[in-house]
Write an enzyme that holds these catalytic residues in place. Structure first.
Site, PDB file in Angstrom:
ATOM      1  N   CYS A  72     -98.276-148.526  15.087  1.00  0.00           N
ATOM      2  CA  CYS A  72     -99.727-147.976  14.935  1.00  0.00           C
ATOM      3  C   CYS A  72     -99.805-146.738  14.212  1.00  0.00           C
ATOM      4  CB  CYS A  72    -100.532-147.688  16.374  1.00  0.00           C
ATOM      5  SG  CYS A  72    -100.301-149.084  17.556  1.00  0.00           S
ATOM      6  N   HIS A 126    -105.014-143.250  14.485  1.00  0.00           N
ATOM      7  CA  HIS A 126    -104.261-143.186  15.618  1.00  0.00           C
ATOM      8  C   HIS A 126    -104.741-141.845  16.288  1.00  0.00           C
ATOM      9  CE1 HIS A 126    -101.230-144.454  18.388  1.00  0.00           C
ATOM     10  NE2 HIS A 126    -100.858-143.352  18.624  1.00  0.00           N
TER      11      HIS A 126
END
Ligand SMILES: *[C@@H]1O[C@H](CO)[C@@H](O)[C@H](O)[C@H]1NC(C)=O
Ligand SMILES: *[C@@H]1O[C@H](CO)[C@@H](O)[C@H](O)[C@H]1NC(C)=O
Ligand SMILES: *[C@@H]1O[C@H](CO)[C@@H](O)[C@H](O)[C@H]1NC(C)=O
Ligand SMILES: *[C@@H]1O[C@H](CO)[C@@H](O)[C@H](O)[C@H]1NC(C)=O
Ligand SMILES: *[C@@H]1O[C@H](CO)[C@@H](O)[C@H](O)[C@H]1NC(C)=O
Ligand SMILES: *[C@@H]1O[C@H](CO)[C@@H](O)[C@H](O)[C@H]1NC(C)=O
Length: 556
Positions: A72, A126
């Site tokens: 991610c 993120h």
């Protein structure tokens, strides 16, 4: 055919200037989390995604789009800055590029600086250090980013197990009205995004709204009714569920995050290779697909609102994901690798004035489709682009579509350059007909490892523990990966110090199960090449060698 193409081209040019003269388009960027292209529109007919398929039918569908690192934070930081992980220096979750690498201008920041109202809902950057605990606010966003309150319960013991008790399980199909706050994060995010769209209806300035869905990321905490779409008896295993014999151990990701969930722990799966019992594999696949249909429904609600508000006509919609997810292929689960199943993403770009050329946009573009009533609804195919493209391309593409100056290409060392791109605009592809695949195009991905053999932190090593980098190139015909020594103090790879290699001939091995790197006929040419060049140039040269030496007559 030729005159048809020409007409399309002219029409596009004219329409672009038309739209630009009548105000800048809005941007709706939708990012799903851990979503491989398991969608009807990508040929996965077993997965029910009527709303995404409808969007695809009104979009250019990039069938071979790849993330730059299959996890991610590195992927998101990469595509939101249009820099590769070697420039963001983020291979784990633990640094903020502005202080750790360079003060790079992000995609939403660029739009904000050009007068757009920029808004973030859910997981776009993120969270945590990777975006300075603020989703890069205020640089990237006009207003503070929104996060759903029910996310606090995501990893709690809220999943009812077979024993009737609540657990922190992987498989977590729930009765939403029994959840804390009686909702789920992506439902909250959809409601907030809809509220923001309504607020932008009368706005003077154009908007850039990014909506980040949390699913199908694990745990599969999803409304239980979506499981009904996927009866267990209809589920099948991955076509290649064994760990391939020729797979170098360094290439294998041991799916540690899956193992930590209570229901998987109870299976006592052996580390690192497993396998997970087949009946549980089927249930993972069932839950993943159900999670995809759940996201599809929410995207459907969002798009139908865009339409109802009259905003669809002037909004570019881009749907993608941060990376893919192995569903048992090669005996692997989750992301954390260089395989296509981990790096390949869906990429749909809907440009209203491009689609209207085909007479497609008549009246409502995005009516909502209830997947329970229309599970097998079929739509016309979108306009497919088969050439290999990359997520770093999103920034220049959206800039060009909005009529903003496209950031210049990054110089070789770009740490001091605030605004540049390591990708290229996909706008030319948006008008390239389907049959013109660019055989020269290459997508670059990479993945770090702490050691040659899989260990607990192989999936996500912290920067100081990284010892090996797997550099990977993907052309339409090959995937080629070199695992080389990496020095995390100086961020330096030694391309002559090769730990392992992988070479897959995609025309006969699309699943990447037969590594032919070690067979002598393939290993001769590339040892001779210079390794003082940047890794992308070196691997590209190798690829060209394979093409000369390996390809059966007439392949190109
Ligand atoms: C980084 O860039 C932003 C805007 O692009 C600017 O406001 C900020 O002062 C810069 N920070 C540093 C340390 O240069
Ligand atoms: C990161 O956040 C902290 C705390 O809000 C702030 O003081 C700092 O200036 C931020 N860093 C940058 C580079 O903006
Ligand atoms: C979900 O939970 C609510 C509240 O406990 C209950 O009334 C309802 O029957 C449950 N639904 C299902 C399908 O189990
Ligand atoms: C399950 O498979 C059967 C047989 O192929 C098919 O008829 C049925 O529609 C499938 N069920 C669902 C919900 O897709
Ligand atoms: C788990 O597996 C190991 C080795 O495969 C075995 O020794 C152990 O008894 C098992 N534990 C349980 C609780 O099944
Ligand atoms: C790179 O690796 C090669 C082969 O192991 C070694 O001979 C060379 O010294 C290494 N270069 C650096 C800069 O460490």
């Amino acid at each position: 055919m030729a005159s048809c193409t020409c007409l399309t081209f002219l029409t596009l040019q004219m329409l672009i200037s038309l739209v630009l003269s009548s105000g800048r388009p809005n941007i709706l960027l939708i990012v799903s989390d851990d979503l491989r292209p398991a969608m009807g529109s990508y040929g996965f007919s077993g997965v029910m995604t009527p709303n995404l398929d409808q969007l695809a039918s009104e979009s250019v569908v990039f069938r071979n789009a790849f993330a730059q690192q299959a996890v991610c934070a590195p992927s998101r930081t990469s595509f939101l800055t249009s820099r590769r992980p070697d420039a963001t220096r983020l291979y784990d979750f633990n640094s903020y590029w502005r202080v750790h690498a360079g003060n790079y201008t992000t995609l939403p920041q660029y739009f904000k600086e050009q007068g757009y109202h920029t808004m973030s809902v859910g997981k776009v950057f993120h969270p945590g250090i990777a975006s300075n605990h603020s989703d890069d606010f205020p640089y990237s966003w006009s207003v503070p980013p929104y996060h759903p309150a029910s996310l606090a319960y995501e990893k709690r013991k809220v999943c009812r197990g077979k024993d009737g008790k609540l657990h922190a399980n992987l498989l977590c199909a729930v009765n939403v009205s029994e959840m804390p706050l009686k909702t789920l994060p992506d439902m909250e995010s959809t409601a907030e995004a809809i509220r923001l769209l309504q607020s932008m209806r009368e706005a003077q300035e154009p908007f850039f709204l990014a909506v980040g869905y949390h699913k199908p990321h694990i745990p599969f905490r999803i409304p239980q009714e979506f499981l009904k779409l996927y009866p267990l008896e209809n589920m099948t295993l991955a076509p290649d569920p064994e760990v391939p014999k020729g797979l170098p151990p360094v290439a294998y990701n041991p799916w540690t995050d899956i193992r930590k969930r209570e229901d998987v722990q109870a299976l006592n799966v052996s580390f690192p290779y497993g396998p997970i019992p087949p009946d549980f594999q089927l249930r993972i696949r069932q839950h993943y697909f159900a999670a995809v249909s759940y996201v599809d429904s929410l995207v459907g609600m969002l798009l139908s609102t865009l339409d109802d508000l009259g905003l669809a006509r002037n909004t570019v919609v881009l749907f993608t994901s941060d990376h893919g997810w192995s569903l048992g292929e090669h005996g692997e689960w989750a992301k954390y690798s260089n395989f296509d199943v981990a790096t390949r993403v869906p990429l749909l770009i809907h440009v209203p004035w491009v689609m209207s050329r085909a007479g497609r946009t008549v009246g409502r573009s995005f009516p909502f489709w209830d997947v329970f009533r229309f599970p097998h609804k079929r739509f016309a195919k979108g306009w497919a682009v088969r050439s290999v493209v990359e997520l770093v391309d999103l920034f220049p593409t959206l800039a060009e579509l909005a009529g903003l100056k496209v950031p210049p290409p990054c110089p070789h060392a770009s740490f001091a350059v605030q605004l540049c791109t390591e990708g290229s605009s996909l706008v030319p592809s948006l008008r390239a007909p389907e049959h013109r695949i660019d055989t020269e195009a290459i997508a670059y991905s990479q993945y770090p490892r702490p050691s040659d053999e899989p260990r607990d932190d192989s999936d996500l090593p912290s920067l100081p523990d990284i010892r090996i980098m797997g550099y990977s190139v993907r052309s339409w015909d090959y995937r080629y990966t070199l695992w080389v020594t990496f020095d995390p103090t100086h961020f330096q790879a030694n391309l002559s110090d090769i730990h392992a290699g992988e070479l897959y001939l995609l025309w006969e091995d699309p699943g990447q199960d037969h590594n032919v790197y070690d067979s002598s006929e393939h290993s001769v040419p590339y040892r001779k090449l210079s390794s003082v060049l940047p890794w992308r140039d070196v691997l590209k040269q190798y690829l060209l060698c394979f093409r000369k030496g390996l390809k059966p007559e007439g392949m190109l």
